[in-house]
Design a protein around this motif. Structure first.
Motif, short mmCIF file in Angstrom:
data_model
loop_
_atom_site.label_atom_id
_atom_site.label_comp_id
_atom_site.label_asym_id
_atom_site.label_seq_id
_atom_site.Cartn_x
_atom_site.Cartn_y
_atom_site.Cartn_z
N MET A 286 0.99 -1.08 -0.16
CA MET A 286 0.09 0.01 -0.13
C MET A 286 0.72 1.23 -0.17
O MET A 286 1.58 1.43 0.80
CB MET A 286 -0.84 0.27 1.43
N GLU A 287 0.43 2.31 -0.80
CA GLU A 287 1.27 3.50 -0.98
C GLU A 287 0.97 4.57 0.08
O GLU A 287 -0.30 4.83 0.25
CB GLU A 287 1.32 3.86 -2.50
N ILE A 288 1.81 4.97 0.80
CA ILE A 288 1.43 5.98 1.63
C ILE A 288 1.47 7.32 0.81
O ILE A 288 2.42 7.89 0.20
CB ILE A 288 2.58 6.31 2.83
N THR A 289 0.07 8.05 0.82
CA THR A 289 -0.30 9.14 0.24
C THR A 289 -0.12 10.40 1.11
O THR A 289 -0.11 10.07 2.34
CB THR A 289 -1.73 9.15 -0.52
N ALA A 290 -0.17 11.55 0.63
CA ALA A 290 -0.05 12.69 1.45
C ALA A 290 -1.27 13.02 2.30
O ALA A 290 -1.39 13.42 3.50
CB ALA A 290 -0.08 14.00 0.39
N MET A 291 -2.53 12.09 1.75
CA MET A 291 -3.69 12.11 2.50
C MET A 291 -3.69 11.33 3.81
O MET A 291 -3.92 11.83 5.07
CB MET A 291 -4.77 11.70 1.95
N ILE A 292 -2.96 10.23 3.73
CA ILE A 292 -2.63 9.38 4.94
C ILE A 292 -1.78 9.92 5.96
O ILE A 292 -1.98 9.93 7.08
CB ILE A 292 -2.06 7.96 4.38
N MET A 293 -0.64 10.55 5.38
CA MET A 293 0.30 11.18 6.32
C MET A 293 -0.44 12.31 7.29
O MET A 293 -0.06 12.82 8.23
CB MET A 293 1.43 11.88 5.60
N LYS A 294 -1.51 12.86 6.62
CA LYS A 294 -2.39 14.25 7.29
C LYS A 294 -3.15 13.24 8.22
O LYS A 294 -3.79 14.03 9.16
CB LYS A 294 -3.19 14.85 6.35
N ASP A 295 -3.20 11.99 8.22
CA ASP A 295 -3.93 11.22 9.42
C ASP A 295 -2.96 10.66 10.45
O ASP A 295 -3.31 9.88 11.20
CB ASP A 295 -4.71 9.99 8.60
N VAL A 296 -2.00 11.39 10.49
CA VAL A 296 -0.75 10.94 11.49
C VAL A 296 -0.71 12.05 12.45
O VAL A 296 -0.40 13.34 11.99
CB VAL A 296 0.51 10.41 10.94
N LEU A 297 -0.74 11.86 13.87
CA LEU A 297 -0.49 12.80 14.73
C LEU A 297 0.99 12.80 15.24
O LEU A 297 1.58 11.60 15.59
CB LEU A 297 -1.35 12.77 15.95
N GLY A 298 1.80 13.86 15.21
CA GLY A 298 3.11 13.61 15.73
C GLY A 298 3.23 14.22 17.30
O GLY A 298 2.85 15.29 17.46
N LEU A 299 3.44 13.28 17.98
CA LEU A 299 3.38 13.56 19.36
C LEU A 299 4.83 13.58 20.01
O LEU A 299 5.42 12.37 20.13
CB LEU A 299 2.54 12.38 19.99
N ILE A 300 5.09 14.70 20.65
CA ILE A 300 6.66 15.02 20.90
C ILE A 300 6.57 15.20 22.49
O ILE A 300 6.08 15.87 22.93
CB ILE A 300 7.09 16.27 20.33
N MET A 301 7.45 14.33 22.97
CA MET A 301 7.71 14.51 24.57
C MET A 301 8.44 15.43 25.00
O MET A 301 9.66 15.64 24.30
CB MET A 301 8.45 12.99 24.90
N GLY A 302 7.84 16.34 26.00
CA GLY A 302 8.62 17.75 26.32
C GLY A 302 9.59 17.32 27.34
O GLY A 302 10.26 18.45 27.74
N GLY A 303 9.77 15.93 27.83
CA GLY A 303 10.62 15.88 28.73
C GLY A 303 10.30 16.11 30.17
O GLY A 303 9.49 16.90 30.53
N GLY A 304 11.11 15.69 31.27
CA GLY A 304 10.97 15.77 32.42
C GLY A 304 11.78 16.61 33.15
O GLY A 304 12.16 17.77 32.38
#
Length: 421
Positions: A1-19
């Motif tokens: 299956m090819e990852i399209t721009a629309m699928i990447m828009k269905d991804v949340l980037g969740l970044i750990m801010g650290g302790g």
């Protein structure tokens, strides 16, 4: 299956801010880990956010809780999205709710406490990222691998040697890519059972602290006890889920200690394995509109020099000189990270400094700085000598500290004229 721009828009980037970032103290005395300056002009948080934006991820959230004011300010000043953009860059700070009254207890618990927001974002995949690493990754390939292998969970992994392995999360990866075992910071005696590529120069696979889950599975996993992904959630998931390891063999540095922070910055100056100068893949940061750096007779060798500096007749070798740095005459700087300043001092500032008997921000005339980290707005007087002494024990005073053998002058610290450290 090819990852399209629309699928990447269905991804949340969740970044750990650290302790608390104790291993980076005193750089984290007044800021969180992801807010620590990097390479003279960036902050650590700029790296994962830039990777997300280059990978077509336009929904990005940063989970923060400790010393987060400067990080919040940087995010709000730098990553503004206009009204015609569907995506966003948000801060999800620890907060008291009817379901939770405490701080984040670990990486998994931080995500658990924000599951309502994750579900409300309406995305299909959650990409969990660290906020204190230096690397350049196309997350599209990572998500593509996750989808192609029909994985439940996918980890980004990097080959490492036996010397590095005990300090990292090490996993056993089968030939088809599936992870069969995972140990966080294993004992050297148990390493022989964890070789994924026996006989190779780097036979072990280390977790990079980067994971991709479907939102539904992530919610299911976090409904069970466990506060940390590496120690709890991932090892528990191996028995009844398909956990895959996607190999990333590019440059990657975990900037978790003062020594590693120092080494990575000087590598960028002297022998840049990580290329900051890629026109199509820049590391984004705050657009400050600073003037060109003014150099008056200085000698610079293997030096990473940011904009907006004023340098007199100094000799600078193998160093990083940050934004708005001011360096006087007959100054020698070697093997040093100077982070610069957040503002320029005016004539009124200089008059106040004289009245208070303190140096101006920067490095005064005749000073010699060796193997040091000078945090932002540090005031180094005239004829100060910060020496390199091997095997220095850790220690701390009100205005400077020794960490991992290096002299660290904290943010806004004052080193009077003639001081020898």
């Amino acid at each position: 299956m090819e990852i399209t721009a629309m699928i990447m828009k269905d991804v949340l980037g969740l970044i750990m801010g650290g302790g608390r970032g104790t291993r980076l103290y005193p750089l984290t005395k007044k800021r969180s880990k992801p807010a620590v300056p990097l390479a003279g002009k960036y902050r650590l948080i700029d790296v994962p956010i830039s990777n997300c934006l280059h990978s077509g991820i336009d929904k990005i959230s940063i989970l923060t809780q400790f010393n987060s004011v400067s990080l919040h300010r940087h995010i709000f000043q730098t990553y503004r999205r206009d009204m015609f953009t569907n995506g966003w860059v948000q801060i999800w700070a620890a907060e008291q709710t009817p379901d939770s009254t405490g701080w984040y207890q670990g990486t998994a618990d931080a995500v658990r406490q924000q599951m309502v927001e994750i579900k409300n974002s309406g995305i299909k995949y959650v990409l969990v990222l660290a906020g204190d690493h230096l690397y350049r990754m196309d997350y599209r390939k990572f998500v593509q691998y996750h989808v192609d292998t029909k994985a439940d969970i996918t980890l980004a992994v990097q080959p490492v040697n036996g010397l590095e392995a005990p300090e990292l999360g090490i996993l056993k990866r089968s030939p088809d890519g599936e992870i069969t075992s995972f140990i966080e910071k294993p004992d050297p005696e148990s390493l022989h059972d964890l070789e994924s590529s026996p006989g190779s120069e780097k036979p072990f696979m280390a977790s990079m602290g980067i994971y991709v889950f479907s939102t539904d599975l992530l919610a299911e996993l976090l409904a069970t006890p466990g506060d940390d992904f590496g120690k709890d959630i991932i090892p528990q998931a191996l028995s009844n889920h398909r956990v895959m390891g996607h190999i990333f063999d590019g440059y990657w540095a975990d900037i978790g200690t003062i020594r590693r922070f120092y080494e990575v910055n000087l590598e960028l100056a002297a022998n840049p394995i990580f290329n900051l100068n890629l026109p199509n893949q820049p590391v984004y940061t705050n657009a400050r509109f600073l003037p060109p750096t003014d150099v008056q007779g200085a000698s610079l060798k293997k030096t990473l020099l940011a904009e907006g500096c004023s340098i007199a007749e100094a000799k600078i070798t193998n160093s990083v000189i940050g934004i708005r740095s001011k360096i006087g005459s007959q100054v020698v700087i070697r093997d040093t990270i100077m982070m610069g300043a957040d503002y320029y001092e005016t004539d009124e500032h200089h008059a106040e400094n004289r009245r208070l008997g303190r140096p101006d921000i920067g490095v005064g005339d005749g000073s010699i700085i060796e193997a040091a980290i000078l945090d932002k707005k540090a005031r180094i007087g005239r004829n100060v000598h910060i020496r390199f002494l091997p095997d220095r024990p850790d220690s701390e005073t009100d205005q400077w500290a020794i960490r991992d053998g290096l002299v660290v002058v904290p943010k806004s610290a004052i080193i009077p004229d003639g001081t020898v450290i």
